[in-house]
Each structure stands twice: as C-alpha cells, then as structure tokens.
Write a protein that holds these residues in place. Sequence first.
Motif, PDB file in Angstrom:
ATOM      1  N   VAL A   1      19.826  14.625  -6.786  1.00 34.07           N
ATOM      2  CA  VAL A   1      18.694  14.866  -5.086  1.00 34.07           C
ATOM      3  C   VAL A   1      18.737  13.893  -4.117  1.00 34.07           C
ATOM      4  CG1 VAL A   1      16.139  15.321  -4.066  1.00 34.07           C
ATOM      5  CG2 VAL A   1      17.488  16.638  -6.425  1.00 34.07           C
ATOM      6  N   LEU A   2      19.342  13.724  -3.280  1.00 32.45           N
ATOM      7  CA  LEU A   2      19.826  12.692  -2.143  1.00 32.45           C
ATOM      8  C   LEU A   2      18.697  12.930  -1.003  1.00 32.45           C
ATOM      9  CD1 LEU A   2      21.244  10.116  -1.775  1.00 32.45           C
ATOM     10  CD2 LEU A   2      23.448  11.651  -0.870  1.00 32.45           C
ATOM     11  N   LEU A   3      18.131  11.724  -0.397  1.00 29.95           N
ATOM     12  CA  LEU A   3      17.395  11.591   0.693  1.00 29.95           C
ATOM     13  C   LEU A   3      18.437  10.978   1.863  1.00 29.95           C
ATOM     14  CD1 LEU A   3      15.380  12.436   2.852  1.00 29.95           C
ATOM     15  CD2 LEU A   3      13.966  10.297   1.937  1.00 29.95           C
ATOM     16  N   SER A   4      19.210  11.568   2.329  1.00 30.80           N
ATOM     17  CA  SER A   4      20.306  10.609   3.156  1.00 30.80           C
ATOM     18  C   SER A   4      20.375  11.673   4.169  1.00 30.80           C
ATOM     19  CB  SER A   4      21.214  10.707   2.544  1.00 30.80           C
ATOM     20  OG  SER A   4      22.638   9.948   2.977  1.00 30.80           O
ATOM     21  N   PRO A   5      19.688  11.378   5.728  1.00 33.14           N
ATOM     22  CA  PRO A   5      19.109  12.187   6.404  1.00 33.14           C
ATOM     23  C   PRO A   5      19.729  12.483   7.763  1.00 33.14           C
ATOM     24  CG  PRO A   5      16.784  10.728   6.260  1.00 33.14           C
ATOM     25  CD  PRO A   5      17.950  10.463   5.435  1.00 33.14           C
ATOM     26  N   ALA A   6      20.682  11.734   7.855  1.00 33.52           N
ATOM     27  CA  ALA A   6      21.677  11.851   9.819  1.00 33.52           C
ATOM     28  C   ALA A   6      21.315  11.459  10.357  1.00 33.52           C
ATOM     29  CB  ALA A   6      23.066  13.078   9.095  1.00 33.52           C
ATOM     30  N   CYS A   7      20.008  10.874  10.945  1.00 39.09           N
ATOM     31  CA  CYS A   7      19.008  11.129  11.537  1.00 39.09           C
ATOM     32  C   CYS A   7      18.382   9.911  11.700  1.00 39.09           C
ATOM     33  CB  CYS A   7      17.980  12.589  11.901  1.00 39.09           C
ATOM     34  SG  CYS A   7      19.647  13.696  11.931  1.00 39.09           S
ATOM     35  N   SER A   8      17.309   9.745  13.206  1.00 37.63           N
ATOM     36  CA  SER A   8      16.838   8.479  12.748  1.00 37.63           C
ATOM     37  C   SER A   8      15.123   9.363  12.277  1.00 37.63           C
ATOM     38  CB  SER A   8      16.287   7.782  14.337  1.00 37.63           C
ATOM     39  OG  SER A   8      15.820   9.307  15.491  1.00 37.63           O
ATOM     40  N   SER A   9      14.525   8.601  11.990  1.00 32.87           N
ATOM     41  CA  SER A   9      12.840   9.288  11.389  1.00 32.87           C
ATOM     42  C   SER A   9      11.685   9.768  12.392  1.00 32.87           C
ATOM     43  CB  SER A   9      12.112   7.635  10.549  1.00 32.87           C
ATOM     44  OG  SER A   9      12.240   6.236  11.119  1.00 32.87           O
ATOM     45  N   PHE A  10      12.296   9.615  13.827  1.00 30.67           N
ATOM     46  CA  PHE A  10      10.735   9.248  14.658  1.00 30.67           C
ATOM     47  C   PHE A  10      10.435   9.764  15.164  1.00 30.67           C
ATOM     48  CE2 PHE A  10      13.597   4.930  16.034  1.00 30.67           C
ATOM     49  CZ  PHE A  10      13.055   4.745  14.895  1.00 30.67           C
ATOM     50  N   ASP A  11      11.367  10.851  14.526  1.00 26.72           N
ATOM     51  CA  ASP A  11       9.776  12.761  14.868  1.00 26.72           C
ATOM     52  C   ASP A  11       9.168  12.903  13.608  1.00 26.72           C
ATOM     53  OD1 ASP A  11      11.810  12.590  12.517  1.00 26.72           O
ATOM     54  OD2 ASP A  11      12.514  15.142  13.226  1.00 26.72           O
ATOM     55  N   MET A  12       8.804  12.968  12.667  1.00 29.93           N
ATOM     56  CA  MET A  12       7.541  12.773  11.460  1.00 29.93           C
ATOM     57  C   MET A  12       7.367  11.460  11.236  1.00 29.93           C
ATOM     58  SD  MET A  12      10.160  15.783   9.392  1.00 29.93           S
ATOM     59  CE  MET A  12       8.425  16.043   8.688  1.00 29.93           C
ATOM     60  N   PHE A  13       7.823  10.638  10.961  1.00 29.76           N
ATOM     61  CA  PHE A  13       7.479   8.880  10.529  1.00 29.76           C
ATOM     62  C   PHE A  13       7.888   7.727  11.289  1.00 29.76           C
ATOM     63  CE2 PHE A  13      10.035  12.423   7.503  1.00 29.76           C
ATOM     64  CZ  PHE A  13       9.293  12.101   6.933  1.00 29.76           C
ATOM     65  N   SER A  14       7.052   6.282  11.035  1.00 27.49           N
ATOM     66  CA  SER A  14       7.506   6.013  12.092  1.00 27.49           C
ATOM     67  C   SER A  14       8.405   4.655  11.955  1.00 27.49           C
ATOM     68  CB  SER A  14       5.987   4.708  11.290  1.00 27.49           C
ATOM     69  OG  SER A  14       6.046   4.445  10.214  1.00 27.49           O
ATOM     70  N   ASP A  15       9.041   4.882  11.164  1.00 24.98           N
ATOM     71  CA  ASP A  15      10.530   4.368  11.156  1.00 24.98           C
ATOM     72  C   ASP A  15      11.031   4.693   9.479  1.00 24.98           C
ATOM     73  OD1 ASP A  15       9.726   2.930   8.709  1.00 24.98           O
ATOM     74  OD2 ASP A  15       9.091   0.813  10.292  1.00 24.98           O
ATOM     75  N   TYR A  16      12.691   4.938   8.818  1.00 23.81           N
ATOM     76  CA  TYR A  16      13.213   4.828   8.218  1.00 23.81           C
ATOM     77  C   TYR A  16      12.810   4.509   6.799  1.00 23.81           C
ATOM     78  CZ  TYR A  16      14.798   0.129   6.991  1.00 23.81           C
ATOM     79  OH  TYR A  16      15.234  -0.602   7.153  1.00 23.81           O
ATOM     80  N   ALA A  17      11.930   3.429   6.800  1.00 27.80           N
ATOM     81  CA  ALA A  17      11.255   2.879   5.401  1.00 27.80           C
ATOM     82  C   ALA A  17      10.043   3.624   5.130  1.00 27.80           C
ATOM     83  CB  ALA A  17      10.860   1.408   6.273  1.00 27.80           C
ATOM     84  N   HIS A  18       9.277   4.633   6.497  1.00 29.19           N
ATOM     85  CA  HIS A  18       7.887   5.024   6.051  1.00 29.19           C
ATOM     86  C   HIS A  18       8.400   6.514   5.665  1.00 29.19           C
ATOM     87  CE1 HIS A  18       4.977   7.566   7.735  1.00 29.19           C
ATOM     88  NE2 HIS A  18       4.927   7.594   6.581  1.00 29.19           N
ATOM     89  N   ARG A  19       9.838   6.988   5.754  1.00 22.42           N
ATOM     90  CA  ARG A  19      10.197   8.302   4.991  1.00 22.42           C
ATOM     91  C   ARG A  19      10.891   7.744   4.433  1.00 22.42           C
ATOM     92  NH1 ARG A  19      15.439  10.400   8.770  1.00 22.42           N
ATOM     93  NH2 ARG A  19      16.255   8.402   8.285  1.00 22.42           N
ATOM     94  N   GLY A  20      11.180   6.839   3.763  1.00 22.05           N
ATOM     95  CA  GLY A  20      11.034   6.799   1.869  1.00 22.05           C
ATOM     96  C   GLY A  20      10.087   6.284   0.836  1.00 22.05           C
ATOM     97  N   ARG A  21       9.788   5.392   1.888  1.00 19.67           N
ATOM     98  CA  ARG A  21       8.380   5.744   0.849  1.00 19.67           C
ATOM     99  C   ARG A  21       7.115   7.368   0.325  1.00 19.67           C
ATOM    100  NH1 ARG A  21       7.171   2.050   3.976  1.00 19.67           N
ATOM    101  NH2 ARG A  21       6.025   2.187   5.533  1.00 19.67           N
ATOM    102  N   VAL A  22       7.811   8.432   1.540  1.00 22.01           N
ATOM    103  CA  VAL A  22       7.293   9.219   1.666  1.00 22.01           C
ATOM    104  C   VAL A  22       7.683  10.402   0.433  1.00 22.01           C
ATOM    105  CG1 VAL A  22       6.470  11.609   2.967  1.00 22.01           C
ATOM    106  CG2 VAL A  22       5.964   8.920   4.030  1.00 22.01           C
ATOM    107  N   PHE A  23       9.166  10.215   0.729  1.00 21.97           N
ATOM    108  CA  PHE A  23      10.343   9.944  -0.165  1.00 21.97           C
ATOM    109  C   PHE A  23       9.718   9.676  -1.311  1.00 21.97           C
ATOM    110  CE2 PHE A  23      14.366  10.288  -3.027  1.00 21.97           C
ATOM    111  CZ  PHE A  23      14.636  11.389  -3.106  1.00 21.97           C
ATOM    112  N   ALA A  24       9.684   8.884  -2.034  1.00 19.06           N
ATOM    113  CA  ALA A  24       9.755   8.499  -3.604  1.00 19.06           C
ATOM    114  C   ALA A  24       8.190   8.854  -3.390  1.00 19.06           C
ATOM    115  CB  ALA A  24       9.180   6.854  -3.164  1.00 19.06           C
ATOM    116  N   ALA A  25       6.846   8.991  -2.834  1.00 21.30           N
ATOM    117  CA  ALA A  25       5.804   9.160  -3.066  1.00 21.30           C
ATOM    118  C   ALA A  25       5.479  10.508  -3.645  1.00 21.30           C
ATOM    119  CB  ALA A  25       4.795   9.372  -1.778  1.00 21.30           C
TER     120      ALA A  25
END
Length: 457
Positions: free
Chosen positions: A426-450
């Motif tokens: 299961v791979l989170l690899s978005p092909a997009c920036s994160s700023f619609d739902m998250f503060s940055d890509y790191a925030h997006r990754g942390r939410v995925f890990a959580a």
Amino acid sequence: MELSGKHIVVVGAARSGAATARFARSRGARVTLSDQAPAASLGDVPAKLAAQGVSLELGGHHSETFMDADLVVLSPGVPHTIAPLEAARRRGVPVIGELELASRYLRAPMVAVTGTNGKTTVTRLIAEMLSASQKRVFVGGNIGEPLIGLVHSGRTVDVVVVEVSSFQLDTADAFHPGVAVLLNISPDHLDRYDDFQAYARAKTRIFKRQTSADTAVLNGADPMVRAMAEAIAATRVWFSGRPPGAPGADMQGSHLVLNGFSGLQDKYNGLRIDLSPLRLIGPHNRANAAAAALAALSAGADPAGIAAALAAFAPLSHRLTPVAEIDGVRYVDDSKATNVDAVCQALAAFQCPVVLIAGGKDKGGGYDALKSAVNGKVRRLIVLGEAADTIAAQLGPCCQQGAVHAADMHQAVALARASARRGDVVLLSPACSSFDMFSDYAHRGRVFAAAVGKLER
C-alpha cells in the motif's frame, strides 16, 4: 554588497524571509517585511522581528512600499510576477531572492543541487560524503537553514552544499556554484510557470555563471537535461546515460565505475564505488547516489568518505519510507512524491502489486504519463483531494480493480487495506501537492502513518 542605510523590502515572512530581515538589520539597513498573511497566522515571528527594528506590513502588499525600496528580496514561496514586484522593477528597483543575496557574501566553495525530484536526498548525501572526508560542511538552502543564515552567523566552513528550487533560481543572477547538479527535469509547478519549457529554463539557471573551471553534474538519461546541456559552459560530468568518451559514471552490477576523466581528474578513472550497502530502494536512488558521489568528488571528498556515507545514510522521511507490515502487506509513505515522475519512480521500485493512494491539489501537469507505470502494477487506485476526479478518470481504467474515492486519509487507508492482498504494497504516492487538505507533504505523511497505526492496533 552594501546594505547600510538602504531601505530593504523583504517579501514573505517564512523562514528565509525572517532570516533575511534579521541579516539586513544587522547590516544597518532599514527593513520592511511584507506578507499577504495576517499577523495572527504567523505565530511569534512578527513580534520578534519588530523587537529587532523591522517594520511590518502584514495582511497584504502595498505597491508604495515596494516603490520606495532600494532593494527587494523575495522569498521562494512568493511568485516573482506579482503586481507590486513588477511595478518596482519598472521603477528600476532591483528584485533578487534570499539565495542570491546570500551568495554575494559567501567565500566558501559551493555545491548546488536542483532537479524536479531527488534534490533533498542528493544534497544530504553530498554533505555527508564531504563530512566523512573531514570537511566542515554547511548544508541548507531550500532545506534546513536558509543560506543567509550561514552568512549572518559568520561561521567558517570548507564547503557549502545547498538544495536549490526553481523558485529560488528565478531570481538568481550572480549565484555561482563551483559544482552544480541537475538531477532531472519533468513537468512540475505548472500552476506557477507558463509551460514546461519555462520551468525547465528556470532549472538551468543554476549553470548561468559557471565557466569551464566549474563542474556540471548531469543526468544523461533525461532527454530534457541532455537537450539543454549544450549551452552549459562548465565541464560536464554524467551520472546516467554517459555519452561515449565523456567523464562520468556507469553502473556495473552493484558498483559505480568512473571513466572518461582527463587531466588532473584522471585519477578517478577506474574508481569503483560499491552501492550494495545503500539502504535507499529503487533504481532512481542508485542514480541519486551516483550523482552525489560525482559532485562530492568534484568538491574534494575522498573515496573512503564516500563509501562511509553511502553505508551510513538513512532514508529520509516521506520518501519511500516503510511505515508498517500488517497481515503480509507493507505500507509505504512516499508523501514527498508531489509530481507524476516521482510516482513513476516509486512504482518502479516495487516488483509486487501495489494499492496506490494518490491525489491532492493539482499542479497543472496532467496524469497521462502515469498510465504505463500504473498498468499491470496497480491493483486498485484510491483517490482523494481536489484532483481525485481527474486522477480517477485518467488512471482508473489502467488499474486491475479501478479507482475508488476516499473522503480523507483515514478512509483511504481503510479502503486500501480492504483491497490489498498478502505480498502487496500500500503506497501513498500522491502526484499532487498537499495544500488542499494538509499543511505540507510531511503533515500528509504523518496522517497516513497515524491511520496505518490504527490498523495495527
């Protein structure tokens, strides 16, 4: 460059802007910091800068401020085409970036790294190779500490290693790295540039001030890089797709082998560097290691230091980072993959079926280039964010089980678990920036890990 007594307008109150304002004040300038954001969204930065004598213009830019400036220094996150900047230029006010300002004060040799993908990994690798070769190294720029922070600190270093974005290069002029690395050029940031060619030209500005005494480390396997290489005045060294007879590196099994060097550098001919200890996965990371080794050698590293750094280097967060294995399914965080080419590289790193989570804020490049990478590899596509419908329409038919929409990351992970089979990724690899739902890509990754963590519990 004399700043004392001049009115310096710094645009953008993020890390590089705040560092620039502090530096300019320390040099006796009258400083105004201008930002579109209101003070309430900037934390304690405005209060700290005001205490240091910086005037603040928050909640919007005023053309009069820019017109009154002796120099405008732009943060990379601010487009260099906004109206107040254009008006200032017409009046004859110089507009430069923080990177350009800092480079005018630097005395240490510089290695600069740019490219669409892989910049941070290669920058960090070069810095560690040089450190392991007993060099005092500053590493920063587009990552970590802004370059102006080094200038302000007065620290003495042997080598400066900086990651450089296209946004920083847009306002670079005298910026002159002795070693410049161009990793790749693929469509990205087309929400900010007129077209792909404009974006590519921004990347190649890294070589603008180089001469034959300098070194350009280039990706010969990238058609756009090869097409633009003829205009580069520096000595060209190739880390992939080495042209016959040209200096550079080739892969032979697990070893990187150097050839084609002449003159003072002919000592590198036949040098073999073992990449088998490298913990980074995927063929693109072997190319990244090759680029880093060539740049580090050109900047004074020794083979022993390069080998030690390759063996010790740990994968960086949110770049094909393993999160967990649950019921025989691996969960991998590649949140930093914010463009199509990065997702292609991520998918190529796995030989097993993949359940792909993608989507976010569209960057204007389209997703057709992902079809061949997805076809036969992706079992199911989970899409979310603003670009979800577009990605599902373009890529869903290429996936074995099509595409399904998720409302948020937690639902995306739950849907991925339901679709994955033992042995899958299961791979989170978005092909997009994160700023619609998250503060940055790191925030997006942390939410995925959580969300994956909840599955484990």
